[in-house]
Motif scaffolding. Structure first.
Motif, PDB file in Angstrom:
ATOM      1  N   PRO A   1       0.830  -1.210  -0.230  1.00 25.49           N
ATOM      2  CA  PRO A   1      -0.067  -0.061   0.098  1.00 25.49           C
ATOM      3  C   PRO A   1       0.714   1.203  -0.063  1.00 25.49           C
ATOM      4  N   GLN A   2       1.969   1.214   0.687  1.00 20.77           N
ATOM      5  CA  GLN A   2       2.854   2.631   0.699  1.00 20.77           C
ATOM      6  C   GLN A   2       3.517   2.859  -0.763  1.00 20.77           C
ATOM      7  N   ALA A   3       3.476   1.878  -1.458  1.00 18.67           N
ATOM      8  CA  ALA A   3       4.132   1.954  -2.852  1.00 18.67           C
ATOM      9  C   ALA A   3       3.132   2.452  -3.841  1.00 18.67           C
ATOM     10  N   LEU A   4       1.862   2.053  -3.299  1.00 15.36           N
ATOM     11  CA  LEU A   4       0.857   2.836  -4.238  1.00 15.36           C
ATOM     12  C   LEU A   4       0.456   4.158  -3.779  1.00 15.36           C
ATOM     13  N   ILE A   5       0.421   4.598  -2.417  1.00 15.94           N
ATOM     14  CA  ILE A   5       0.374   5.766  -1.831  1.00 15.94           C
ATOM     15  C   ILE A   5       1.578   6.924  -2.742  1.00 15.94           C
ATOM     16  N   ASP A   6       2.630   6.350  -2.654  1.00 11.09           N
ATOM     17  CA  ASP A   6       3.702   7.002  -3.319  1.00 11.09           C
ATOM     18  C   ASP A   6       3.551   7.341  -4.603  1.00 11.09           C
ATOM     19  N   ALA A   7       3.051   6.378  -5.596  1.00  6.82           N
ATOM     20  CA  ALA A   7       3.032   6.370  -7.057  1.00  6.82           C
ATOM     21  C   ALA A   7       1.961   7.437  -7.245  1.00  6.82           C
TER      22      ALA A   7
END
Length: 131
Positions: free
Chosen positions: A57-63
């Motif tokens: 989820p953090q990768a999605l938020i960052d993207a």
């Protein structure tokens, strides 16, 4: 419908699928609805990564934050089927949002592309490009 995929992105997806085996690999595709310019691998945080994937989820938020700030657009998602074909599984069909995003799926040494649409997936033809 056809899409363009940079050779570098396609090679990176297949390499990631091989490296993650016997777990499912996953990641984010960057570009536009008709062109994948870049692939970024992400951690598969699903409790059973041998059977399913969940992008960190953090990768999605960052993207999403980067895209909103003028960074590359999110074209879609990548995952692998370590023991299956490069096509949407029943789980993929049940969980995919019909948002028009590209789904790249690696399986049996092959990479295939689909678009998540109302009622399932549309198969996409692809052309490898230098980029």
């Amino acid at each position: 419908m056809a899409i363009e995929v940079t050779r570098q992105a396609a090679d990176a997806m297949l390499a990631r699928a091989r490296a993650a085996h016997p777990r499912e690999a996953c990641g984010i595709l960057f570009g536009s609805p008709s062109r994948i310019e870049r692939f970024v691998t992400c951690a598969n945080v699903h409790p059973e990564p041998e059977k399913a994937f969940e992008i960190d989820p953090q990768a999605l938020i960052d993207a999403y934050r980067a895209a909103r700030s003028g960074g590359p657009g999110i074209a879609g998602w990548f995952h692998s089927h370590p023991h299956g074909a490069a096509e949407p599984s029943a789980t993929d069909r049940a969980l995919a949002a019909p948002d028009g995003r590209i789904w790249a799926i690696a399986g049996q040494g092959r990479l295939a592309f689909f678009r998540a649409v109302e009622g399932g997936f549309e198969t996409l033809s692809s052309a490898l490009i230098d980029g």
